[in-house]
Design a protein around this motif. Structure first.
Motif, PDB file in Angstrom:
ATOM      1  N   VAL A 192      -9.781   0.139   4.265  1.00 56.02           N
ATOM      2  CA  VAL A 192      -9.365  -0.482   3.002  1.00 56.02           C
ATOM      3  C   VAL A 192     -10.143   0.117   1.822  1.00 56.02           C
ATOM      4  O   VAL A 192      -9.592   0.338   0.747  1.00 56.02           O
ATOM      5  CB  VAL A 192      -9.504  -2.012   3.082  1.00 56.02           C
ATOM      6  CG1 VAL A 192      -9.360  -2.655   1.714  1.00 56.02           C
ATOM      7  CG2 VAL A 192      -8.451  -2.568   4.030  1.00 56.02           C
ATOM      8  N   ARG A 193     -11.427   0.391   2.031  1.00 55.90           N
ATOM      9  CA  ARG A 193     -12.209   1.009   0.943  1.00 55.90           C
ATOM     10  C   ARG A 193     -11.589   2.346   0.533  1.00 55.90           C
ATOM     11  O   ARG A 193     -11.419   2.646  -0.640  1.00 55.90           O
ATOM     12  CB  ARG A 193     -13.656   1.254   1.399  1.00 55.90           C
ATOM     13  CG  ARG A 193     -14.472   0.013   1.673  1.00 55.90           C
ATOM     14  CD  ARG A 193     -15.973   0.378   1.696  1.00 55.90           C
ATOM     15  NE  ARG A 193     -16.779  -0.393   2.639  1.00 55.90           N
ATOM     16  CZ  ARG A 193     -17.258  -1.620   2.395  1.00 55.90           C
ATOM     17  NH1 ARG A 193     -16.970  -2.233   1.277  1.00 55.90           N
ATOM     18  NH2 ARG A 193     -18.006  -2.234   3.292  1.00 55.90           N
ATOM     19  N   ASN A 194     -11.267   3.154   1.514  1.00 54.31           N
ATOM     20  CA  ASN A 194     -10.693   4.466   1.201  1.00 54.31           C
ATOM     21  C   ASN A 194      -9.287   4.347   0.624  1.00 54.31           C
ATOM     22  O   ASN A 194      -8.917   5.058  -0.302  1.00 54.31           O
ATOM     23  CB  ASN A 194     -10.653   5.338   2.461  1.00 54.31           C
ATOM     24  CG  ASN A 194     -11.656   6.460   2.386  1.00 54.31           C
ATOM     25  OD1 ASN A 194     -12.472   6.513   1.459  1.00 54.31           O
ATOM     26  ND2 ASN A 194     -11.608   7.370   3.335  1.00 54.31           N
ATOM     27  N   TYR A 195      -8.520   3.430   1.203  1.00 55.61           N
ATOM     28  CA  TYR A 195      -7.155   3.237   0.700  1.00 55.61           C
ATOM     29  C   TYR A 195      -7.196   2.822  -0.774  1.00 55.61           C
ATOM     30  O   TYR A 195      -6.457   3.357  -1.606  1.00 55.61           O
ATOM     31  CB  TYR A 195      -6.418   2.176   1.535  1.00 55.61           C
ATOM     32  CG  TYR A 195      -5.078   1.833   0.939  1.00 55.61           C
ATOM     33  CD1 TYR A 195      -4.001   2.706   1.069  1.00 55.61           C
ATOM     34  CD2 TYR A 195      -4.907   0.676   0.184  1.00 55.61           C
ATOM     35  CE1 TYR A 195      -2.778   2.425   0.475  1.00 55.61           C
ATOM     36  CE2 TYR A 195      -3.692   0.392  -0.416  1.00 55.61           C
ATOM     37  CZ  TYR A 195      -2.634   1.271  -0.271  1.00 55.61           C
ATOM     38  OH  TYR A 195      -1.433   0.991  -0.868  1.00 55.61           O
ATOM     39  N   LEU A 196      -8.087   1.875  -1.109  1.00 60.51           N
ATOM     40  CA  LEU A 196      -8.171   1.415  -2.503  1.00 60.51           C
ATOM     41  C   LEU A 196      -8.742   2.503  -3.414  1.00 60.51           C
ATOM     42  O   LEU A 196      -8.367   2.588  -4.583  1.00 60.51           O
ATOM     43  CB  LEU A 196      -9.001   0.134  -2.598  1.00 60.51           C
ATOM     44  CG  LEU A 196      -8.284  -1.125  -2.083  1.00 60.51           C
ATOM     45  CD1 LEU A 196      -9.221  -2.326  -2.096  1.00 60.51           C
ATOM     46  CD2 LEU A 196      -7.040  -1.426  -2.923  1.00 60.51           C
ATOM     47  N   GLY A 197      -9.624   3.340  -2.864  1.00 56.28           N
ATOM     48  CA  GLY A 197     -10.108   4.492  -3.643  1.00 56.28           C
ATOM     49  C   GLY A 197      -8.952   5.406  -4.009  1.00 56.28           C
ATOM     50  O   GLY A 197      -8.796   5.820  -5.164  1.00 56.28           O
ATOM     51  N   GLY A 198      -8.116   5.703  -3.028  1.00 52.04           N
ATOM     52  CA  GLY A 198      -6.937   6.545  -3.270  1.00 52.04           C
ATOM     53  C   GLY A 198      -5.957   5.876  -4.226  1.00 52.04           C
ATOM     54  O   GLY A 198      -5.386   6.515  -5.106  1.00 52.04           O
ATOM     55  N   THR A 199      -5.790   4.565  -4.058  1.00 50.92           N
ATOM     56  CA  THR A 199      -4.892   3.819  -4.949  1.00 50.92           C
ATOM     57  C   THR A 199      -5.380   3.926  -6.392  1.00 50.92           C
ATOM     58  O   THR A 199      -4.585   4.092  -7.312  1.00 50.92           O
ATOM     59  CB  THR A 199      -4.844   2.335  -4.524  1.00 50.92           C
ATOM     60  OG1 THR A 199      -4.354   2.285  -3.196  1.00 50.92           O
ATOM     61  CG2 THR A 199      -3.925   1.531  -5.424  1.00 50.92           C
ATOM     62  N   PHE A 200      -6.700   3.850  -6.568  1.00 48.97           N
ATOM     63  CA  PHE A 200      -7.233   3.963  -7.926  1.00 48.97           C
ATOM     64  C   PHE A 200      -6.950   5.347  -8.501  1.00 48.97           C
ATOM     65  O   PHE A 200      -6.553   5.482  -9.657  1.00 48.97           O
ATOM     66  CB  PHE A 200      -8.737   3.663  -7.950  1.00 48.97           C
ATOM     67  CG  PHE A 200      -9.266   3.513  -9.344  1.00 48.97           C
ATOM     68  CD1 PHE A 200      -9.111   2.317 -10.031  1.00 48.97           C
ATOM     69  CD2 PHE A 200      -9.878   4.579  -9.994  1.00 48.97           C
ATOM     70  CE1 PHE A 200      -9.556   2.182 -11.334  1.00 48.97           C
ATOM     71  CE2 PHE A 200     -10.327   4.452 -11.305  1.00 48.97           C
ATOM     72  CZ  PHE A 200     -10.165   3.248 -11.972  1.00 48.97           C
ATOM     73  N   LEU A 201      -7.137   6.385  -7.703  1.00 50.51           N
ATOM     74  CA  LEU A 201      -6.835   7.746  -8.192  1.00 50.51           C
ATOM     75  C   LEU A 201      -5.377   7.862  -8.608  1.00 50.51           C
ATOM     76  O   LEU A 201      -5.058   8.477  -9.628  1.00 50.51           O
ATOM     77  CB  LEU A 201      -7.144   8.793  -7.118  1.00 50.51           C
ATOM     78  CG  LEU A 201      -8.613   9.021  -6.780  1.00 50.51           C
ATOM     79  CD1 LEU A 201      -8.742  10.122  -5.734  1.00 50.51           C
ATOM     80  CD2 LEU A 201      -9.405   9.396  -8.029  1.00 50.51           C
ATOM     81  N   ARG A 202      -4.471   7.280  -7.822  1.00 49.24           N
ATOM     82  CA  ARG A 202      -3.045   7.319  -8.196  1.00 49.24           C
ATOM     83  C   ARG A 202      -2.799   6.509  -9.462  1.00 49.24           C
ATOM     84  O   ARG A 202      -1.975   6.882 -10.294  1.00 49.24           O
ATOM     85  CB  ARG A 202      -2.176   6.772  -7.044  1.00 49.24           C
ATOM     86  CG  ARG A 202      -1.960   7.771  -5.910  1.00 49.24           C
ATOM     87  CD  ARG A 202      -1.022   7.228  -4.846  1.00 49.24           C
ATOM     88  NE  ARG A 202      -1.650   6.201  -4.033  1.00 49.24           N
ATOM     89  CZ  ARG A 202      -2.423   6.456  -2.992  1.00 49.24           C
ATOM     90  NH1 ARG A 202      -2.659   7.698  -2.612  1.00 49.24           N
ATOM     91  NH2 ARG A 202      -2.972   5.478  -2.310  1.00 49.24           N
ATOM     92  N   ALA A 203      -3.557   5.408  -9.606  1.00 45.75           N
ATOM     93  CA  ALA A 203      -3.332   4.519 -10.756  1.00 45.75           C
ATOM     94  C   ALA A 203      -3.856   5.102 -12.064  1.00 45.75           C
ATOM     95  O   ALA A 203      -3.577   4.563 -13.128  1.00 45.75           O
ATOM     96  CB  ALA A 203      -3.988   3.158 -10.483  1.00 45.75           C
ATOM     97  N   VAL A 204      -4.654   6.154 -11.988  1.00 42.51           N
ATOM     98  CA  VAL A 204      -5.134   6.790 -13.226  1.00 42.51           C
ATOM     99  C   VAL A 204      -4.616   8.227 -13.326  1.00 42.51           C
ATOM    100  O   VAL A 204      -5.165   9.039 -14.066  1.00 42.51           O
ATOM    101  CB  VAL A 204      -6.684   6.771 -13.338  1.00 42.51           C
ATOM    102  CG1 VAL A 204      -7.177   5.338 -13.435  1.00 42.51           C
ATOM    103  CG2 VAL A 204      -7.341   7.487 -12.157  1.00 42.51           C
TER     104      VAL A 204
END
Lengths: 412, 431
Positions: free
Chosen positions: B361-373
Motif C-alpha cells: 500500500v505504501r508503494n501503491y500510494l507513492g505511485g498514485t501520488f506521482l500520477r496525481a501530480v
C-alpha cells in the motif's frame, strides 16, 4: 507532434517507443488484434470475458494486479468490437516489473477454473449493472441486431445475452488464447520517461523468447448493403421516449471518414451545433440530442439519438430530425461553420495528447489501423475536407433506405 | 540467447515521492489591479491552457434548492452584449471547451483552449462571468432540460443511493444532505438566479487558477478583462453554518422491486483534510476499499464474484467530510455482500495489517501520488484541494510521511476509533 521509434522482435511483436522525460512515469499499452467481432456467434461476450481472465494469473505469476500495485503501478483494460487493449502506468524505476507481468501472460495463462468461475459472475454483474439495470441500458442490445444482419457487429461486446457467458468453459478459454494472444498479433507501446535503447533490451529479454503463433486470418461475413428502411418499436419502464437512427457508413480508414465525422460535428458537436440549437433551443422538442460515429473498423454506424420532451409526439420529433438532416444534404455549410468544426477537431486532438497513457493508446491504435503516422497527420485529412464533400457525404449516408430506427417508448 | 528465470521477479524500488515532487504543486501567485489573486502553474508539453474561475458560490451558499447550479449553468445563456447563440458560436469556433461546474462548496467556470485562441475566448468569458442576463425563455428551456435529465437519473439505483445516503448523514436541512424531487427544479425562479449571481459572482469572491503551457501574456490579458473594479462587491466574510442532523435509524431500505441489482451505501460523517487523522484514514481507506487490490474488492469481487465493483472513499468537503462504501450487487446476494463488508471492517479492527500488505500500500500510494501530480492539470487540481481548505503544501508532506511511517497498530486503532459498527449507516436501494 508525437515523436516515436519502432522496431519488431523476431516473433513478430511490434514495439513502439515515445520518449517524454517531463514525467517520472512510463505507460505501457499492449493492443491485441482481437475483439468481439472474432467471436463464435453462439459464444458472444467471450472476448470481453477473456479480458477479465487475463488478470487471473499466468504461468509463473499467481495474480496479475498484486505485483503491479506493489511497485506503485496501476492498470486497466478494455474490449470493443475490434480490439482488446491492456494498459498500465508505472513509476519509471519499476518499469521492468511491467515487462515481467505482461510477458508472462503473453507467454501462457494459468487457466484457473476458479478464476473462470468468479469472473463469469463478475461479468454477469457487469452485464446487469451496465445494460439491464439502467434506463436505456439495453439500447445497443437492440440496435446492433437491427442495423447488422450478417456481420459480427450485430452483437455488442458484452454479448447478446447472459447465457453464453454462463456456459463458457476452460476449453473455450484455451482455444481463444491459442488463436489470438500471440506476439505476432499484438502491438506494444511504451510512452514516458524511457529510451528506445532501454526498451530494446527489456523487450528482447522478456518478450523475445515467446513463440509466435499462427497468423490470424480474418474472414468475417460482410454486411450486405441495406436496401430499405428498418425499424423496431419497444416499450420500457423508462421516464422519457427516446429515438435512435443508425445509418451505415464506411470504416475508420475509409478516405471519407473525416468528412463524415465533420457531418456529425456540424449536427451535434457543441452548443452551437445545428441539432442542439434547432431541436433543443428553438423548437424545444428534445431534452437531449446527439449525433456520433461508432468508429468500427469494418464499417460503422452514424447514429442520431435524442430524448423527447414529455408530451412531444414521436412522429413530430423524428420529422424535425429529418428536416435538419435534409438541410445539410441540400445547402452547403458556410465557410465559418466548416472552420469551426475543423478547429474543434484540432483542439480535441491536442487534448487527447495530454497524458502519456493516451499518447500510448493513440500510437497503438494508429499502428493497428495500418498507418502510425496518423497520430500526427490525421488532422491534415480533416483540414482538407470541403463544404462540397460534407454535402456529398450527408447525401450518401443519411438516406432512409440506409437507416435503422429504434423507437424506444416510455411505458408510463 | 540467455534464458531468463520468470519465477524471479525484477527488483522492486521503493516509491516515496520526495519534497521536490511536492514542490511542483506550488504555483506562482499574481495579483490583478483589483486585488484578484491568480495562481499559475506552468508545465506541460501541449499548447493548451486551462483558466479556471473559482467562486464561493456552491450548494452551501444557496437559499433554495437548485439555485447555485442553475445560476452557474445559465450564465452562458445570454449576456448584456451577446446572445446565448453568439456565445456558443464563439467558443465552438475557437474549439474551446467551457465547463460550468457547481460543487458543494464552490462553483467553477473552466475554460480549456489552445494558447493561440486565449485572447478571443477570454473575452467571451468576461461576458459570461460579469454580465449574464438570465433571460426568462432561456431559464425555462434550461429548467425543463434539467428536469428531464433528473427524471432519468432518479431511475438509477446508484444515483438514488448517493442522494439518499448524504441525506441520512447530514439531514434534509443541511446543504450537504438536502435533495429534492425532480419536479422541484421547475420551481426555480429567475429573480433568485439574478440575486445569487449579483451576490456571489464578484471579483472579491473569486480566484483564478491557470495551468498548462502558460504564456507570459496571460496576466496582462486577465488584467484587461477581469482586473477592473467594475465587478467588485462586498466581501462575503463569514459563511453561514448549518447543524448536522443525522437520521435516527442506522438501517434504511428504499424499495425498487424490479431492480436486478441493489445499490449499497455504508458510512458515516467523519472529517475533512484539516483533521490530524486524515492522512492515516487515507491509508486505512485505501487498504479497505481504495484500490483494486483492496480487501473489499478482493473479497467481494475477486473471490466471491458478487459485484462488478466495490469501493470505499473519503469525501472531503470544506465544512465536513464523510466516509462511504459503495457497490451495486446482485439483488439476491445483497445481504451476503453486507455481511462480508462488515467482516472486513471487523478484521481491520482486530488483526494488524501484515507488513507485506502495508509495504504494498505504501508503494501503491507513492505511485498514485506521482500520477496525481503528473502534468499541469493534475498539479493545479492538487493545489486547489489544499488551497480550498486553507492548507499549504505541508499537508502533502504530512500525507506522504504518514504513508511511509504509519504502523499496523495505528491503523487498527483508527479502524476502531472511526469505523465502529454501531456508528455506520447502511442504505440499500433495490429489492
Amino acid at each position: 507532434m508525437i515523436e516515436f521509434e519502432r522496431f519488431k522482435l523476431n516473433n513478430g511483436l511490434k514495439v513502439i517507443v515515445h520518449t517524454d522525460v517531463s514525467t517520472p512515469l512510463v505507460s505501457m499499452n499492449i493492443l491485441y488484434n482481437v475483439g468481439s467481432r472474432d467471436e463464435d456467434p453462439e459464444k458472444t461476450g467471450f472476448a470481453h470475458l477473456f479480458e477479465h481472465l487475463m488478470f487471473g494469473g499466468s504461468v509463473n505469476i499467481k495474480k496479475y494486479d498484486e505485483p503491479l500495485e506493489r511497485v506503485g503501478g496501476e492498470n486497466n483494460a478494455f474490449t470493443n468490437n475490434d480490439v482488446t487493449d491492456y494498459y498500465l502506468t508505472v513509476p519509471r524505476q519499476n518499469l521492468e516489473t511491467a515487462f515481467w507481468l505482461e510477458s508472462d501472460r503473453m507467454l501462457n495463462l494459468a487457466f484457473s477454473k476458479r478464476s473462470l468461475e468468479v469472473q463469469r459472475n463478475v461479468v454477469i454483474e457487469e452485464f446487469k449493472q451496465s445494460y439491464l439495470n439502467k434506463p436505456y441500458g439495453d439500447v445497443w442490445l437492440l440496435l446492433r441486431p437491427l442495423a447488422y444482419t450478417t456481420h459480427p457487429y450485430r452483437w455488442s461486446t458484452i454479448g447478446k445475452s447472459i447465457e453464453p457467458i454462463q456456459q463458457a468453459t476452460i476449453e473455450d478459454v484455451k482455444d481463444f488464447y491459442a488463436r489470438f494472444y500471440n506476439p505476432n498479433n499484438a502491438i506494444m507501446v511504451l510512452a514516458g520517461n524511457t529510451t528506445v535503447d532501454e526498451i530494446k533490451v527489456l523487450a528482447e529479454r522478456w518478450f523475445g523468447s515467446i513463440p509466435a503463433g499462427e497468423e490470424v486470418i480474418r474472414n468475417l461475413p460482410q454486411e450486405p448493403v441495406q436496401m430499405e428502411p428498418r425499424s423496431l418499436t419497444v416499450e420500457r419502464d423508462v421516464p422519457l421516449d427516446c429515438l435512435y437512427k443508425a445509418y451505415h457508413m464506411g470504416g475508420k480508414m475509409d478516405k471519407d471518414y473525416p468528412a463524415i465525422d465533420l457531418v456529425s460535428d456540424v449536427l451535434s458537436n457543441g452548443n452551437s451545433s445545428r441539432l442542439y440549437q434547432s431541436l433543443i433551443k428553438e423548437q424545444q422538442l428534445f431534452s437531449d440530442i446527439n449525433a456520433f460515429l461508432t468508429g468500427d473498423e469494418d464499417g460503422g454506424l452514424f447514429v442520431v439519438t435524442g430524448k423527447l420532451i414529455k408530451g412531444v409526439k414521436m412522429e413530430a420529433a423524428e420529422a424535425a430530425i429529418l428536416e435538419q438532416l435534409n438541410k445539410i444534404k441540400v445547402d452547403l455549410i458556410t465557410e465559418s461553420e466548416l472552420q469551426k468544426v475543423k478547429n474543434k477537431v484540432e483542439s480535441l486532438m491536442t487534448f487527447n495528447e495530454m497524458r502519456i497513457q493516451d499518447r500510448a493508446l493513440n500510437l497503438a491504435y494508429a499502428e493497428h489501423l495500418g498507418d502510425i503516422n496518423m497520430v500526427n497527420d490525421d488532422i491534415l485529412r480533416y483540414q482538407a475536407v470541403t463544404s462540397e464533400q460534407i454535402r456529398e457525404m450527408a447525401n450518401e449516408i443519411l438516406r432512409p433506405e440506409n437507416c435503422s430506427t429504434l423507437y424506444y417508448y416510455s411505458k408510463s | 540467447m540467455s534464458i531468463i528465470n520468470r519465477k524471479q521477479k525484477p527488483p522492486i524500488f521503493e516509491i516515496a515521492p520526495d519534497r521536490k515532487v511536492v514542490e511542483l504543486i506550488v504555483p506562482k501567485v499574481y495579483t490583478l489591479d483589483n486585488g484578484l489573486k491568480v495562481y499559475v502553474i506552468n508545465a506541460g508539453t501541449q499548447e493548451l491552457v486551462n483558466v479556471e474561475f473559482v467562486f464561493n458560490a456552491g450548494i452551501w451558499h444557496q437559499d433554495h434548492l437548485y439555485v447555485a447550479t442553475s445560476t452557474n449553468s445559465l450564465m452562458k445563456e445570454g449576456t448584456q452584449n451577446m446572445t446565448a447563440r453568439q456565445i456558443a458560436d464563439e467558443l465552438d469556433y475557437y474549439g474551446a471547451y467551457h465547463d460550468a461546474a457547481t460543487e458543494n462548496d464552490s462553483a467553477f467556470h473552466g475554460l480549456f483552449t489552445l494558447n493561440k485562441y486565449l485572447p478571443a475566448t477570454l473575452k467571451v468569458m468576461e461576458e459570461i462571468i460579469k454580465r449574464p442576463i438570465f433571460d426568462q425563455n432561456e431559464v425555462d428551456i434550461y429548467l425543463r432540460k434539467r428536469y428531464h435529465s433528473l427524471l432519468v437519473k432518479m431511475e438509477k439505483v446508484d444515483f438514488l443511493a448517493r442522494i439518499h445516503f448524504t441525506g441520512l448523514l447530514y439531514g434534509p436541512q443541511h446543504p450537504y444532505g438536502r435533495f429534492g424531487k425532480a419536479e422541484e427544479v421547475l420551481n426555480v425562479n429567475r429573480e433568485d438566479l439574478v440575486a445569487f449571481h449579483k451576490k456571489f459572482y464578484r471579483s472579491s469572491n473569486c480566484q483564478i487558477l491557470v495551468s498548462g503551457k502558460v504564456e507570459e501574456s496571460v496576466i496582462d490579458l486577465l488584467n484587461q478583462y477581469f482586473g477592473g473594479d467594475d465587478w467588485d462587491g462586498p466581501v462575503i466574510s463569514e459563511e453561514a453554518l448549518f447543524e448536522i442532523q443525522p437520521a435516527g435509524e442506522l438501517f434504511h431500505h428504499i424499495e425498487k422491486p424490479d431492480a436486478l441489482q441493489s445499490a449499497l451505501r455504508i458510512g458515516k460523517v467523519l472529517f475533512n483534510r484539516r483533521h490530524p487523522d486524515f492522512p492515516g484514514m487515507h491509508v486505512l481507506n485505501t487498504i479497505l476499499g481504495g484500490y483494486f487490490g483492496s480487501r473489499l474488492m478482493t473479497n467481494i469481487r475477486e473471490d466471491k464474484g458478487l459485484t462488478y465493483g466495490i469501493g470505499s472513499g473519503l469525501v472531503l468537503l470544506r465544512h465536513s467530510g464523510y466516509f462511504y462504501i459503495s457497490s451495486e450487487v446482485g439483488a439476491d446476494v445483497a445481504d451476503v455482500a453486507l455481511d462480508e463488508i462488515f467482516k472486513e471492517i471487523a478484521l481491520l479492527q482486530k488483526v494488524p495489517v501484515t507488513s507485506s500488505e502495508l509495504k504494498k500500500v505504501r508503494n501503491y500510494l507513492g505511485g498514485t501520488f506521482l500520477r496525481a501530480v503528473d502534468g499541469p492539470f493534475n498539479l493545479i487540481d492538487r493545489f486547489r484541494e489544499i488551497h480550498e481548505n486553507n492548507l499549504d503544501i505541508d499537508h502533502y508532506y504530512r500525507m506522504l510521511e504518514t504513508i511511509q511511517k504509519i504502523t499496523p497498530d495505528e491503523i487498527m486503532e483508527l479502524a476502531n476509533r472511526y469505523l465502529s459498527v454501531d456508528s455506520l449507516y447502511r442504505l440499500k436501494v433495490g429489492k
